[in-house]
Design a protein around this motif. Structure first.
Motif, PDB file in Angstrom:
ATOM      1  N   ALA A 200      42.542  36.974  48.865  1.00 18.66           N
ATOM      2  CA  ALA A 200      43.613  37.947  48.640  1.00 18.66           C
ATOM      3  C   ALA A 200      43.696  38.918  49.807  1.00 18.66           C
ATOM      4  N   GLY A 201      44.908  39.162  50.278  1.00 18.58           N
ATOM      5  CA  GLY A 201      45.135  40.093  51.375  1.00 18.58           C
ATOM      6  C   GLY A 201      45.139  39.452  52.739  1.00 18.58           C
TER       7      GLY A 201
ATOM      8  N   ASP B  92      53.152  27.422  44.615  1.00 17.31           N
ATOM      9  CA  ASP B  92      52.240  27.927  43.584  1.00 17.31           C
ATOM     10  C   ASP B  92      50.783  27.782  44.021  1.00 17.31           C
ATOM     11  N   GLN B  93      50.465  26.649  44.668  1.00 17.70           N
ATOM     12  CA  GLN B  93      49.091  26.448  45.140  1.00 17.70           C
ATOM     13  C   GLN B  93      48.714  27.498  46.186  1.00 17.70           C
TER      14      GLN B  93
ATOM     15  N   ASN C 232      45.438  34.922  45.103  1.00 12.71           N
ATOM     16  CA  ASN C 232      45.473  35.752  43.901  1.00 12.71           C
ATOM     17  C   ASN C 232      44.396  36.836  43.957  1.00 12.71           C
ATOM     18  N   ASP C 233      44.786  38.059  43.544  1.00 12.68           N
ATOM     19  CA  ASP C 233      43.858  39.187  43.516  1.00 12.68           C
ATOM     20  C   ASP C 233      43.266  39.265  42.110  1.00 12.68           C
ATOM     21  N   PRO C 234      41.980  39.101  41.953  1.00 22.44           N
ATOM     22  CA  PRO C 234      41.371  39.098  40.617  1.00 22.44           C
ATOM     23  C   PRO C 234      41.579  40.404  39.862  1.00 22.44           C
ATOM     24  N   THR C 235      41.697  41.512  40.590  1.00 19.81           N
ATOM     25  CA  THR C 235      41.829  42.796  39.898  1.00 19.81           C
ATOM     26  C   THR C 235      43.199  42.972  39.264  1.00 19.81           C
ATOM     27  N   THR C 236      44.203  42.326  39.803  1.00 18.03           N
ATOM     28  CA  THR C 236      45.562  42.465  39.260  1.00 18.03           C
ATOM     29  C   THR C 236      46.090  41.179  38.661  1.00 18.03           C
TER      30      THR C 236
ATOM     31  N   ARG D 121      48.204  38.721  46.394  1.00 14.84           N
ATOM     32  CA  ARG D 121      48.256  39.827  47.353  1.00 14.84           C
ATOM     33  C   ARG D 121      48.119  39.244  48.751  1.00 14.84           C
ATOM     34  N   LEU D 122      49.151  39.528  49.601  1.00 14.38           N
ATOM     35  CA  LEU D 122      49.187  38.952  50.941  1.00 14.38           C
ATOM     36  C   LEU D 122      49.161  40.069  51.975  1.00 14.38           C
ATOM     37  N   GLY D 123      48.664  39.754  53.129  1.00 12.61           N
ATOM     38  CA  GLY D 123      48.790  40.644  54.275  1.00 12.61           C
ATOM     39  C   GLY D 123      50.130  40.382  54.948  1.00 12.61           C
TER      40      GLY D 123
END
Length: 671
Positions: free
Chosen positions: A56-57, A73-74, A80-84, A88-90
């Motif tokens: 993530a990020g 989707d893959q 994927n950000d586990p906290t949300t 989440r991408l940079g």
């Protein structure tokens, strides 16, 4: 032989480079390091390995890559950000990418730049609740299906320049905290309801081929819709424009609704075209609003609207019947053209109507009560908080120059500062209700130790301006307002025809008493016109001095009283003989005949002292002579030579003065 077009080669390493066969031929997708293939053409093992390496990020670069729904989707699952529980991408580079299926970016967070320049979405594109922390680039993107940006947040600049939305575009509750640019974009059906634009919003030259819904949107910065085209209905109802709202040269082919919209800065609709209904019911403008050169094909009703400053309608054109309901500090209608009947219902407004052009009846009326809000609760009115500091709700016209007044009706209008010269067919204007004109200085003025007092009458502002420029002017005559664009000096020669035309207008409406004021003004201008013959001016001076041109009964009565008093004194002092004559009989006898002729002696001039002649007996005789002279009767009184000539003069002048007084009274009470 036709030449083969040169192949467009991207400026990034792409997987189709050097490949002459297979399904990767011509693919411009960005190669995934360290591989030579793009993500779409990586082998299963290499793709899985690459996706497993993502966190993530991370920054990603998939320019020119073709994504199926499954492949996208893959990729997003790998980020994927586990906290949300959302991706989440940079920095995300999707320039020239193609999304062949539905593209689901719902609730995604782009912490870096999101670049979709020239990307193509064949299916639906879902960006609901997406968060763009930095720049979001969607220039020249093609959305074939629905483009959903509902509740999306654009913290940085949002660029949708030249984007094409073939399907529906949903930006409901979207938040644009930076500049939002949609110039030259094309929308088949756009919904920006309740969207918030914190920075500038650029929609210039944007084409909305379907309906455009901006109801309840908020534009904190400049809202730029210059040259935008709205083919369907455009709904900006209850929208708030904190910055400038610029719709210059925009075209509204369908209905344009700005009901209850709030414009807190300049609103520019200059040269805009309203082909359908233009709905500005309860719109609130803090600053100027400019409809100059705008075209209203079938507005029907414009307003009621409230403007804290000025409304510009100069050079605008109304093709159909229209009712304008406006409460504003100023309304400018220079060369505005009405091709059909029109009604202007105004409040608090100074109107400059110079050179307005209308072919059918047009009425300007001052509304006494605030405009009702027909779409609010029962009894609700349009608030006028921005105009509470104005002196009353009256309407003041400042200029009718160049207007053909043949079809003009004014009702309850303040004309104290109105410029009338060069108005055509002014004698056919209709004035209804209480239309007020300027008045002369009220109190007695002293000029070179001589009192100057003007009888109250209706006057033109231009007479005030002319008199204020004279060397002998007394205080109280209004001076011309500078910087009004009407700097030429108007004199008596130009004002006399204006007074004459207004007099005829009042006479035609059976208002003879008020017409008298304009007759007085006409005669005043003729008396002061130095280009007229001296004999005519001398006659006018006498006419003015004796009776105020037959309109001042008091002046004529005073002169009559003075003339009668002078005649009375002259009769008592010199006109009546010293004594009454006594008959004398002179007899002559000739034979038996006796002749007894009686001779009346010539009246003898009195020789006693002057004060002795001022007796009650002589006063009574003199009074009979004077009264009979006024009513063209002979007194049958013996008079001296001086008395005879005095009586002749009084019988010539005093009935004239009596007639002038009667004429003045008749002019004020004539129905």
């Amino acid at each position: 032989m036709a030449s083969t077009p040169a192949l467009v080669v991207p400026d990034w390493p792409f997987c189709g480079d050097g490949v002459t066969g297979g399904d990767r031929a011509g693919c411009t997708g960005r190669s995934v390091d360290p591989h030579s293939s793009c993500l779409a053409h990586l082998s299963g093992v290499d793709r899985d390995t690459h996706l497993a390496s993502l966190n993530a990020g991370d920054d990603i670069d998939h320019r020119g890559t073709s994504f199926t729904g499954q492949l996208l989707d893959q990729l997003l699952d790998a980020l994927n950000d586990p906290t949300t529980s959302y991706p989440r991408l940079g920095d995300a580079l999707f320039e020239s990418a193609t999304f062949t299926d539905n593209a689901n970016f719902e609730s995604i967070t782009f912490t870096g730049d999101a670049r979709f320049h020239k990307a193509t979405f064949t299916g639906h594109a879902w960006f609901e609740s997406a968060n763009f922390a930095r720049e979001a680039q969607f220039e020249s993107v093609t959305f074939t299906g629905t483009a959903g940006f509902e509740s999306a947040t654009f913290t940085g600049t949002a660029r949708f320049h030249s984007a094409t939305f073939t399907g529906e575009a949903w930006f409901l509750f979207a938040a644009f905290n930076g500049t939002a640019g949609f110039p030259s974009a094309t929308f088949a059906d756009a919904t920006f309801r309740a969207a918030a634009f914190t920075g500038d919003a650029w929609f210039h030259e944007t084409a909305f081929t379907g309906d455009a819904r901006f109801a309840a949107a908020t534009f904190t910065g400049t809202a730029q819709f210059r040259s935008a085209t709205f083919t369907g209905d455009a709904n900006f109802g209850s929208t708030t424009f904190t910055g400038d709202a610029r719709f210059r040269s925009a075209t509204f082919a369908g209905a344009a609704s700005f009901e209850s919209a709030a414009f807190n800065a300049i609103a520019d609709f200059r040269s805009a075209g309203f082909n359908g209904i233009a709905d500005f019911q309860a719109a609130d403008f803090t600053e100027d609003v400019d409809f100059g050169a705008a075209v209203f094909e079938r507005a029907g009703e414009l307003g009621p609207l409230v403007c804290g400053k000025r409304v510009f309608l100069s050079e605008a054109r109304f093709s159909g019947p229209v009712t304008l309901s406006i409460a504003a500090r100023g309304l400018e209608c220079h060369r505005t053209r009405w091709a059909s009947t029109a009604t202007l219902r105004l409040r608090h407004t100074d109107v400059d109507f110079a050179h307005a052009d209308f072919e059918y009846p047009l009425s300007i009326a001052a509304e006494q009560a605030p405009f009702p809000n027909s779409r609010g609760t029962r009894g609700a009115v349009i608030p006028e908080n921005r105009l509470t500091d104005t002196a009353g709700s009256g309407v003041r016209i400042t200029s009718l120059r160049g207007v053909d007044a043949a079809h003009l009706v004014l009702a309850d209008i303040d004309l104290t500062r109105c410029l009338f010269t060069r108005t055509v067919h002014l004698d056919q204007i209709r004035l209804e209700g209480n239309c007020t004109f300027a008045s002369v200085p009220a109190r007695t003025q002293w000029r070179r130790l001589l009192p100057r007092r003007f009888t109250q009458r209706r006057t033109l502002a231009e007479e005030h301006h002319w008199r204020s420029r004279q060397p002998t002017a007394v205080p109280g005559w209004q001076q011309a307002i500078p910087d009004t664009g009407h700097t030429e000096h108007v004199g008596p020669a130009q004002l006399a025809p204006v007074y004459r035309a207004l007099r005829k207008a009042f006479e035609d409406s059976k208002n003879e008493p008020d017409a008298a004021d304009f007759y007085y003004g006409e005669m005043e201008m003729r008396r002061h016109d130095r280009d007229r013959p001296r004999a005519e001016r001398a006659l006018l001076v006498a006419y003015w001095a004796l009776s105020g041109y037959g309109l001042r009964a008091t002046r004529a009565a005073v002169w009559l009283l003075l003339a009668m008093t002078s005649t009375l004194l002259a009769m008592m002092l010199w006109g009546l003989p010293a004594d009454n004559w006594k008959p004398e009989t002179v007899g002559s006898v000739t034979g038996r005949q006796v002749r007894l002729p009686t001779q009346k002696p010539d009246p003898a001039n009195p020789t006693d002292a002057l004060h002795e002649r001022l007796s009650t007996k002589r006063f009574e005789k003199s009074l009979r002579v004077v009264v009979n002279s006024v009513i063209f009767r002979s007194s049958d009184q013996d008079l001296t030579t001086a008395g005879t000539y005095t009586e002749m003069a009084s019988r010539l002048t005093e009935p004239v003065l009596l007639g002038l007084a009667a004429l003045a009274i008749r002019g004020r009470i004539k129905r």
